[in-house]
Design an enzyme around this catalytic site. Structure first.
Site, short mmCIF file in Angstrom:
data_model
loop_
_atom_site.label_atom_id
_atom_site.label_comp_id
_atom_site.label_asym_id
_atom_site.label_seq_id
_atom_site.Cartn_x
_atom_site.Cartn_y
_atom_site.Cartn_z
N ASP A 34 0.86 -1.19 0.00
CA ASP A 34 0.00 0.00 0.00
C ASP A 34 0.90 1.24 0.00
O ASP A 34 1.87 1.31 0.76
CB ASP A 34 -0.92 -0.03 1.24
CG ASP A 34 -2.06 0.96 1.14
OD1 ASP A 34 -1.79 2.17 0.96
OD2 ASP A 34 -3.21 0.54 1.23
N ILE A 35 0.55 2.25 -0.86
CA ILE A 35 1.40 3.45 -0.91
C ILE A 35 1.19 4.38 0.27
O ILE A 35 1.96 5.32 0.46
CB ILE A 35 1.21 4.30 -2.20
CG1 ILE A 35 -0.25 4.50 -2.53
CG2 ILE A 35 2.01 3.76 -3.36
CD1 ILE A 35 -0.46 5.62 -3.53
N GLN A 97 -14.50 2.40 1.81
CA GLN A 97 -13.88 1.92 0.56
C GLN A 97 -13.61 3.11 -0.35
O GLN A 97 -14.49 3.96 -0.56
CB GLN A 97 -14.78 0.91 -0.16
CG GLN A 97 -14.10 0.26 -1.36
CD GLN A 97 -14.92 -0.84 -2.02
OE1 GLN A 97 -16.08 -1.06 -1.66
NE2 GLN A 97 -14.32 -1.53 -2.97
N HIS A 103 -10.25 -5.57 -2.40
CA HIS A 103 -8.90 -5.77 -1.86
C HIS A 103 -8.98 -6.07 -0.38
O HIS A 103 -9.85 -5.57 0.33
CB HIS A 103 -8.00 -4.54 -2.10
CG HIS A 103 -8.65 -3.25 -1.72
ND1 HIS A 103 -9.58 -2.62 -2.52
CD2 HIS A 103 -8.52 -2.47 -0.62
CE1 HIS A 103 -9.98 -1.51 -1.94
NE2 HIS A 103 -9.37 -1.40 -0.77
N HIS A 105 -6.85 -5.66 2.96
CA HIS A 105 -5.69 -5.03 3.59
C HIS A 105 -5.05 -6.05 4.54
O HIS A 105 -5.76 -6.69 5.33
CB HIS A 105 -6.11 -3.84 4.46
CG HIS A 105 -6.67 -2.68 3.70
ND1 HIS A 105 -5.94 -1.56 3.41
CD2 HIS A 105 -7.90 -2.45 3.18
CE1 HIS A 105 -6.70 -0.68 2.76
NE2 HIS A 105 -7.89 -1.20 2.61
P1 5GP Z 1 -9.70 1.33 0.66
O1 5GP Z 1 -9.73 2.73 1.17
O2 5GP Z 1 -10.53 1.21 -0.62
O3 5GP Z 1 -10.06 0.27 1.66
O4 5GP Z 1 -8.20 1.02 0.29
C1 5GP Z 1 -7.56 1.51 -0.84
C2 5GP Z 1 -6.09 1.49 -0.53
O5 5GP Z 1 -5.39 1.63 -1.74
C3 5GP Z 1 -5.64 2.63 0.39
O6 5GP Z 1 -5.05 2.11 1.57
C4 5GP Z 1 -4.64 3.40 -0.47
O7 5GP Z 1 -3.54 3.85 0.27
C5 5GP Z 1 -4.24 2.39 -1.51
N1 5GP Z 1 -3.86 2.98 -2.77
C6 5GP Z 1 -4.52 3.98 -3.43
N2 5GP Z 1 -3.89 4.26 -4.59
C7 5GP Z 1 -2.83 3.42 -4.66
C8 5GP Z 1 -1.80 3.22 -5.65
O8 5GP Z 1 -1.73 3.88 -6.68
N3 5GP Z 1 -0.88 2.26 -5.38
C9 5GP Z 1 -0.92 1.51 -4.24
N4 5GP Z 1 0.05 0.60 -4.08
N5 5GP Z 1 -1.87 1.66 -3.31
C10 5GP Z 1 -2.81 2.60 -3.51
#
Ligand code: 5GP
Ligand code: ZN
Length: 140
Positions: A34-35, A97, A103, A105
């Site tokens: 994760d970035i 989300q 995905h 985590h």
């Molecule tokens: P969500 O918020 O949908 O549960 O998680 C999305 C995750 O994707 C976040 O933790 C965010 O940091 C990660 N993320 C968003 N854009 C990118 C990207 O371009 N590359 C990577 N490796 N992670 C990303």
């Protein structure tokens, strides 16, 4: 649903069109860093086939993500010296989300890390709990 969504960030990562730091991959899944890591070693496990969320993902892909997620959990314990691990999935914008390609985590936890539960555990009203359970069982 097409296997790939041309507008999807994680489909582009799976295809290698956007760079990512991959830790592991198999026929059905890719695990990459994760970035915006919550803790050191925070990674995401995604299915190669596009699905928006846990309600949409093919059950077999979900099982593959679960397997890969457990392998990643083992890795963070054994190789990063994590003291614990959280597996987290968000379904829907109201559930946090932000990327609509399913995905999981995998968040390594360390004894003194700053993460805290996002709710205050407190006993609920037993009637209200039973009412919710009744609705979930499909009762009136
Ligand atoms: P969500 O918020 O949908 O549960 O998680 C999305 C995750 O994707 C976040 O933790 C965010 O940091 C990660 N993320 C968003 N854009 C990118 C990207 O371009 N590359 C990577 N490796 N992670 C990303
Ligand atoms: Zn996608």
């Amino acid at each position: 649903m097409a296997a790939t969504d041309p507008d999807c960030l994680f489909c582009k990562i799976v295809a290698g069109e956007i760079p990512s730091t991959v830790v592991a991959s198999d026929e059905q899944t890719v695990t990459f860093m994760d970035i915006n890591p919550a803790t050191r070693g925070h990674a995401l496990v995604v299915p190669r086939t596009h699905a928006a969320d846990v309600l949409a993902i093919d059950p077999d892909d979900l099982a593959a993500v679960a397997r890969a997620g457990r392998q990643q959990a083992r890795r963070v314990m054994e190789r990063l010296g994590a003291d614990g691990v959280n597996l987290l999935n968000s379904c829907g914008a109201d559930a946090w989300q932000t990327v609509f390609h399913f995905h999981l985590h995998v968040i390594p936890r360390y004894r003194d890390d700053p993460l805290r539960l996002p709710w205050d555990p407190a006993p609920g009203d037993p009637e209200e709990i039973a009412g919710a359970a009744g609705q979930l069982r499909g009762e009136a």
